[in-house]
Design an enzyme around this catalytic site. Structure first.
Site, PDB file in Angstrom:
ATOM      1  CG  ASN A  98      -1.832  -1.212   1.242  1.00  0.00           C
ATOM      2  OD1 ASN A  98      -2.186  -1.745   0.194  1.00  0.00           O
ATOM      3  ND2 ASN A  98      -2.195  -1.666   2.427  1.00  0.00           N
TER       4      ASN A  98
ATOM      5  CG  HIS B 217       3.898  -1.372  -4.752  1.00  0.00           C
ATOM      6  ND1 HIS B 217       2.788  -2.175  -4.557  1.00  0.00           N
ATOM      7  CD2 HIS B 217       4.816  -2.142  -5.387  1.00  0.00           C
ATOM      8  CE1 HIS B 217       3.027  -3.378  -5.055  1.00  0.00           C
ATOM      9  NE2 HIS B 217       4.255  -3.386  -5.565  1.00  0.00           N
TER      10      HIS B 217
ATOM     11  N   GLY C 270      -4.945  -8.993   3.942  1.00  0.00           N
ATOM     12  CA  GLY C 270      -5.652  -8.171   2.971  1.00  0.00           C
ATOM     13  C   GLY C 270      -5.045  -8.142   1.588  1.00  0.00           C
TER      14      GLY C 270
ATOM     15  CB  SER D  22      -5.109 -12.030  -3.948  1.00  0.00           C
ATOM     16  OG  SER D  22      -4.629 -11.025  -4.826  1.00  0.00           O
TER      17      SER D  22
END
Length: 246
Positions: free
Chosen positions: A101, A118, A187, A189
């Site tokens: 995030n 990121h 949270g 995949s």
């Protein structure tokens, strides 16, 4: 919610704990999407805005989009899941958060060691001389600011499509994955690589891997346990269970 006693034992004895987090934990803070409900943003794919070539072609439009994203983040607050992770720092010797995030919520919640794979949406830098402009305040959200030193365009410190992850951050994340006793996958995949390698590396090096998510995911078959539910509900209960486990 019932937790495996064997897993609680391993968690209780852990020294190094890693949290690998994704969009799901941010969604509980209201950051489920960065697009507006109408207008031009619904007509453009993120891939058409979140890349360097798009920024060079139309820097003002890309900057305006990121200012919208920043406004959503600024209005959001860390949730119970974020604070449960911070609470873990009183239980374990080392707690590392590796997040995909960019919303800064782990930092705002108070986590001491956060590795942002990121980037971070509140940070910026000049594309020419690399001067940093973190927490930049601008008068016009629709016009990209320029560097006061060299006149270069200032861009968000985000990993755009087609760009490499910051190597030093990813190296530190890999080291944390290899060292951890327990890895919580929260949270996400875990399908966006190379970031998704982190829980896989943790598993390969012998860590207990526990997934916390709303539904089963592609990584569910690889983990030791999947706990279904919102992170803001599951993590506080899990941490309390660990604290009280004898």
């Amino acid at each position: 919610m019932e937790f495996s006693k064997n897993h609680l034992t391993r968690i209780k004895l852990a020294d190094n704990v890693l949290f690998f987090t994704g969009a799901g934990i941010s969604a509980e803070s209201g950051i489920s999407t960065f697009r507006g409900t109408d207008g031009i943003w619904n007509k453009l794919k993120p891939e058409e805005l979140a890349n360097f070539n798009a920024f060079l072609r139309n820097p003002d439009m890309v900057w305006e989009w990121y200012q919208l994203r920043r406004s959503i983040v600024e209005e959001s607050k860390p949730n119970a899941g974020h604070y449960a992770i911070v609470d873990c720092e009183s239980l374990f010797e080392n707690v590392t958060v590796v997040t995909q995030n960019v919303d800064d919520l782990h930092n705002r919640a108070g986590s001491k060691k956060v590795l942002e794979l990121h980037g971070n949406i509140v940070k910026n830098y000049c594309i020419k001389c690399k001067t940093r402009y973190d927490n930049l305040v601008v008068e016009d959200n629709k016009k990209v600011p320029k560097c006061s030193i060299c006149g270069g365009l200032i861009r968000p410190d985000i990993v755009w499509f087609g760009e490499m992850l910051p190597q030093d951050v990813f190296d530190d994340a890999e080291k944390a994955a290899k060292k951890c006793d327990v890895c919580f996958v929260v949270g996400t995949s875990a399908v966006v690589f190379p970031a998704a390698n982190i829980p896989i590396i943790a598993k390969q090096y012998g860590a207990l891997v526990v997934e916390v998510n709303l539904t089963n995911t592609d990584i569910s078959s690889l983990v030791d346990e999947t706990l279904l539910g919102p992170a803001g509900e599951v993590l506080p209960k899990l941490i309390e269970a660990v604290r009280n486990f004898n």
